[in-house]
Design a protein around this motif. Sequence first.
Motif, short mmCIF file in Angstrom:
data_model
loop_
_atom_site.label_atom_id
_atom_site.label_comp_id
_atom_site.label_asym_id
_atom_site.label_seq_id
_atom_site.Cartn_x
_atom_site.Cartn_y
_atom_site.Cartn_z
N ALA A 20 5.17 2.87 -5.17
CA ALA A 20 4.00 2.24 -4.54
C ALA A 20 2.74 2.52 -5.33
O ALA A 20 1.90 1.63 -5.54
CB ALA A 20 3.86 2.72 -3.10
N LYS A 21 2.60 3.76 -5.82
CA LYS A 21 1.42 4.11 -6.62
C LYS A 21 1.40 3.33 -7.92
O LYS A 21 0.35 2.84 -8.35
CB LYS A 21 1.42 5.61 -6.89
CG LYS A 21 0.21 6.09 -7.63
CD LYS A 21 0.22 7.59 -7.82
CE LYS A 21 -1.01 8.00 -8.62
NZ LYS A 21 -0.99 9.42 -8.94
N LEU A 67 2.76 0.37 -8.47
CA LEU A 67 2.42 -1.02 -8.17
C LEU A 67 0.93 -1.19 -7.90
O LEU A 67 0.31 -2.17 -8.33
CB LEU A 67 3.24 -1.51 -6.98
CG LEU A 67 4.73 -1.71 -7.25
CD1 LEU A 67 5.46 -2.06 -5.96
CD2 LEU A 67 4.95 -2.76 -8.31
N MET A 68 0.32 -0.22 -7.21
CA MET A 68 -1.11 -0.30 -6.95
C MET A 68 -1.90 -0.20 -8.25
O MET A 68 -2.88 -0.92 -8.44
CB MET A 68 -1.55 0.81 -5.99
CG MET A 68 -1.12 0.57 -4.58
SD MET A 68 -1.54 1.83 -3.34
CE MET A 68 -2.54 2.99 -4.15
N GLU A 69 -1.48 0.68 -9.16
CA GLU A 69 -2.18 0.82 -10.43
C GLU A 69 -2.01 -0.43 -11.30
O GLU A 69 -2.95 -0.85 -11.97
CB GLU A 69 -1.69 2.06 -11.16
CG GLU A 69 -2.15 3.34 -10.51
CD GLU A 69 -1.57 4.59 -11.15
OE1 GLU A 69 -0.70 4.47 -12.04
OE2 GLU A 69 -1.98 5.68 -10.73
N ALA A 71 -1.54 -3.50 -10.13
CA ALA A 71 -2.35 -4.54 -9.50
C ALA A 71 -3.81 -4.35 -9.86
O ALA A 71 -4.53 -5.33 -10.13
CB ALA A 71 -2.16 -4.50 -7.99
N GLU A 72 -4.27 -3.11 -9.91
CA GLU A 72 -5.66 -2.84 -10.28
C GLU A 72 -5.90 -3.20 -11.74
O GLU A 72 -6.97 -3.71 -12.09
CB GLU A 72 -5.96 -1.35 -10.05
CG GLU A 72 -7.39 -0.98 -10.34
CD GLU A 72 -7.66 0.49 -10.12
OE1 GLU A 72 -8.72 0.95 -10.56
OE2 GLU A 72 -6.82 1.17 -9.49
N SER A 82 -6.21 -7.13 -12.04
CA SER A 82 -7.12 -7.84 -11.13
C SER A 82 -8.56 -7.44 -11.45
O SER A 82 -8.81 -6.48 -12.17
CB SER A 82 -6.79 -7.51 -9.68
OG SER A 82 -7.02 -6.14 -9.42
N ASN A 113 -12.19 -5.98 -10.71
CA ASN A 113 -12.88 -5.03 -9.86
C ASN A 113 -14.18 -5.73 -9.43
O ASN A 113 -15.13 -5.79 -10.19
CB ASN A 113 -13.18 -3.75 -10.64
CG ASN A 113 -13.85 -2.70 -9.79
OD1 ASN A 113 -14.26 -2.96 -8.66
ND2 ASN A 113 -13.96 -1.51 -10.34
#
Length: 58
Positions: free
Chosen positions: A30-31, A33-35, A37-38, A41, A43
């Motif tokens: 999950a971490k 995938l979040m990184e 996505a960041e 994308s 900011n």
Amino acid sequence: MENPFKDIDKPLKSVPQELKSKVMNDIAIAKLLMELAELFSYNLGDVIETVMSKREKK
């Protein structure tokens, strides 16, 4: 239905090692995938700040 808050002050139960490793692996995925996505994308805070600072200079 029992009050779940009565269990707060009781000692923690031990967790099987395979369950613990699965949960830690899921958290790591999950971490990641979040990184990712960041990374791919915008900011929006940075974008707005950049646009506002360039408008003031002109």
